[in-house]
Design a protein around this motif. Structure first.
Motif, PDB file in Angstrom:
ATOM      1  N   UNK A 199     -93.613 -45.725   1.061  1.00  0.00           N
ATOM      2  CA  UNK A 199     -93.669 -44.569   0.165  1.00  0.00           C
ATOM      3  C   UNK A 199     -92.329 -43.849   0.050  1.00  0.00           C
ATOM      4  N   UNK A 200     -91.310 -44.357   0.724  1.00  0.00           N
ATOM      5  CA  UNK A 200     -90.001 -43.720   0.656  1.00  0.00           C
ATOM      6  C   UNK A 200     -89.875 -42.467   1.503  1.00  0.00           C
ATOM      7  N   UNK A 201     -90.709 -42.341   2.526  1.00  0.00           N
ATOM      8  CA  UNK A 201     -90.637 -41.186   3.414  1.00  0.00           C
ATOM      9  C   UNK A 201     -89.626 -41.431   4.541  1.00  0.00           C
ATOM     10  N   UNK A 202     -89.155 -40.356   5.150  1.00  0.00           N
ATOM     11  CA  UNK A 202     -88.325 -40.475   6.345  1.00  0.00           C
ATOM     12  C   UNK A 202     -89.215 -40.758   7.556  1.00  0.00           C
ATOM     13  N   UNK A 203     -88.646 -41.462   8.527  1.00  0.00           N
ATOM     14  CA  UNK A 203     -89.350 -41.728   9.786  1.00  0.00           C
ATOM     15  C   UNK A 203     -88.386 -41.474  10.932  1.00  0.00           C
ATOM     16  N   UNK A 204     -88.829 -40.731  11.928  1.00  0.00           N
ATOM     17  CA  UNK A 204     -88.029 -40.493  13.126  1.00  0.00           C
ATOM     18  C   UNK A 204     -88.880 -40.792  14.351  1.00  0.00           C
ATOM     19  N   UNK A 205     -88.205 -41.127  15.437  1.00  0.00           N
ATOM     20  CA  UNK A 205     -88.882 -41.460  16.689  1.00  0.00           C
ATOM     21  C   UNK A 205     -88.426 -40.497  17.773  1.00  0.00           C
ATOM     22  N   UNK A 206     -89.348 -40.146  18.660  1.00  0.00           N
ATOM     23  CA  UNK A 206     -89.029 -39.210  19.736  1.00  0.00           C
ATOM     24  C   UNK A 206     -88.553 -39.983  20.959  1.00  0.00           C
ATOM     25  N   UNK A 207     -87.501 -39.480  21.592  1.00  0.00           N
ATOM     26  CA  UNK A 207     -86.926 -40.168  22.752  1.00  0.00           C
ATOM     27  C   UNK A 207     -87.925 -40.355  23.887  1.00  0.00           C
ATOM     28  N   UNK A 208     -88.920 -39.489  23.951  1.00  0.00           N
ATOM     29  CA  UNK A 208     -89.909 -39.606  25.023  1.00  0.00           C
ATOM     30  C   UNK A 208     -90.623 -40.953  24.980  1.00  0.00           C
ATOM     31  N   UNK A 209     -90.681 -41.562  23.799  1.00  0.00           N
ATOM     32  CA  UNK A 209     -91.338 -42.862  23.666  1.00  0.00           C
ATOM     33  C   UNK A 209     -90.623 -43.989  24.372  1.00  0.00           C
ATOM     34  N   UNK A 210     -89.416 -43.701  24.899  1.00  0.00           N
ATOM     35  CA  UNK A 210     -88.653 -44.689  25.665  1.00  0.00           C
ATOM     36  C   UNK A 210     -88.633 -44.363  27.155  1.00  0.00           C
ATOM     37  N   UNK A 211     -89.439 -43.375  27.564  1.00  0.00           N
ATOM     38  CA  UNK A 211     -89.475 -42.993  28.978  1.00  0.00           C
ATOM     39  C   UNK A 211     -90.154 -44.091  29.806  1.00  0.00           C
ATOM     40  N   UNK A 212     -90.025 -43.992  31.114  1.00  0.00           N
ATOM     41  CA  UNK A 212     -90.574 -45.022  32.005  1.00  0.00           C
ATOM     42  C   UNK A 212     -92.089 -45.163  31.836  1.00  0.00           C
TER      43      UNK A 212
END
Length: 332
Positions: free
Chosen positions: A246-259
């Motif tokens: 749909x042409x929206x922006x997407x961002x990811x939170x750094x917490x998703x890479x935590x142990x």
């Protein structure tokens, strides 16, 4: 509230454009009641597979839905009416109608959709709660799906803030709450000035494929989607694919890479490898890390998100990893 529109909306095998064609062709409920599969095929320009389909049963079900709406104070708006969220109109597969309880006006301002896994770890749960509460304080409406895990912490973060607004999109008619354990949370959303909404007529039960369809609306209601935690094959990543389409922006939170998050992802990946098969292989190629490697921006807090939104469009290019959008065996 037009019972003819409710009846047309309930015909799930029709696309948005086909529903619009049917509404233009028919003048009354009576016209719909006597409509046959042959007549419907003639209107939409393709053959309807259900040869025994007729409009009568659909109209009677619409009457039942209308009774439910009146009982629970459920309202509706059609795609061409003023209350219909403008961003949904930009989707190629927009809902013909949406049904809602609460303040639909909270979707007229800036929104951010927050998604993630049901198997949320402690760090990602806190990150989701903090991000949502900060976004609400800044006047944004937070959109999510009322599911266990990340969704619930997004909604809870908002309702913890005075005047915070959040929208919950359901995979069923909004005369019920799915999951049932979130009835009190749904009440808090309404009491805080938020909204519960669905494209499904009241009385519609939840089914696996409806969760996937629901995800496209979560993506469509905002100009940006935030993912806080998503193991391989997560349904949250389906929302990401819709958003990119749909042409929206997407961002990811750094917490998703935590142990803790990595541990969940590894556990899911092991289970998928044991299961095997084409579906499992596809899910293993579809992960939080894949998007990050493809150029997705990472944020650590709402302030980072604000800075990202202030950047020039097109600064970040993300490849659409693609997954079968109608695979009902998704982990989430």
């Amino acid at each position: 509230m037009d019972i003819l529109d409710i009846a047309i909306s309930s015909v799930l095998f029709l696309s948005f454009k086909e529903k619009v064609l049917v509404r233009k062709e028919l003048d009354s409920e009576g016209d719909f009641a006597v409509l046959s599969s042959e007549g419907l095929s003639s209107i939409i320009g393709r053959e309807v597979r259900s040869k025994d389909w007729t409009g009568g049963p659909a109209l009677r079900n619409a009457e039942k839905s209308l009774a439910i709406m009146e009982k629970f104070g459920i309202r509706s708006c059609r795609h061409d009416e003023g209350d219909y969220p403008s961003l949904l109109r930009e989707m190629p597969d927009s809902p013909y109608m949406i049904f809602y309880r609460g303040n639909i006006g909270c979707l007229s301002g800036e929104c951010v959709s927050v998604v993630g896994t049901r198997r949320v770890c402690r760090e990602c749960a806190k990150a989701t709660f903090d991000f949502a509460s900060d976004a609400a304080r800044d006047g944004l409406t937070v959109v999510s799906g009322l599911a266990y895990g990340v969704d619930s912490f997004a909604h809870k973060g908002v309702v913890s803030v005075d005047s915070g607004k959040t929208a919950a999109v359901l995979p069923c008619g909004i005369d019920t709450v799915v999951p049932g354990g979130h009835r009190k949370l749904a009440e808090k959303i309404l009491l805080s000035g938020g909204v519960l909404l669905s494209e499904y007529v009241p009385g519609t039960p939840s089914e696996a494929w409806r969760f996937v369809q629901r995800n496209r609306i979560i993506a469509g209601l905002s100009d940006c989607v935030l993912v806080t935690q998503a193991p391989p094959g997560s349904g949250a990543l389906i929302t990401v694919d819709f958003a990119l389409d749909y042409g929206r922006d997407v961002v990811f939170h750094e917490s998703g890479l935590c142990d803790e998050a990595r541990s969940v992802s590894e556990s899911v990946a092991r289970d998928l490898r044991v299961k095997g098969g084409k579906s499992a292989e596809m899910k293993l190629r579809h992960s939080f890390e894949d998007y990050v490697k493809s150029g997705a921006p990472l944020v650590s807090a709402y302030e980072d998100f604000k800075r990202f939104k202030d950047e020039a469009p097109g600064t970040h290019k993300i490849k659409n990893v693609q997954l079968d959008l109608f695979d009902s065996s998704l982990n989430d």
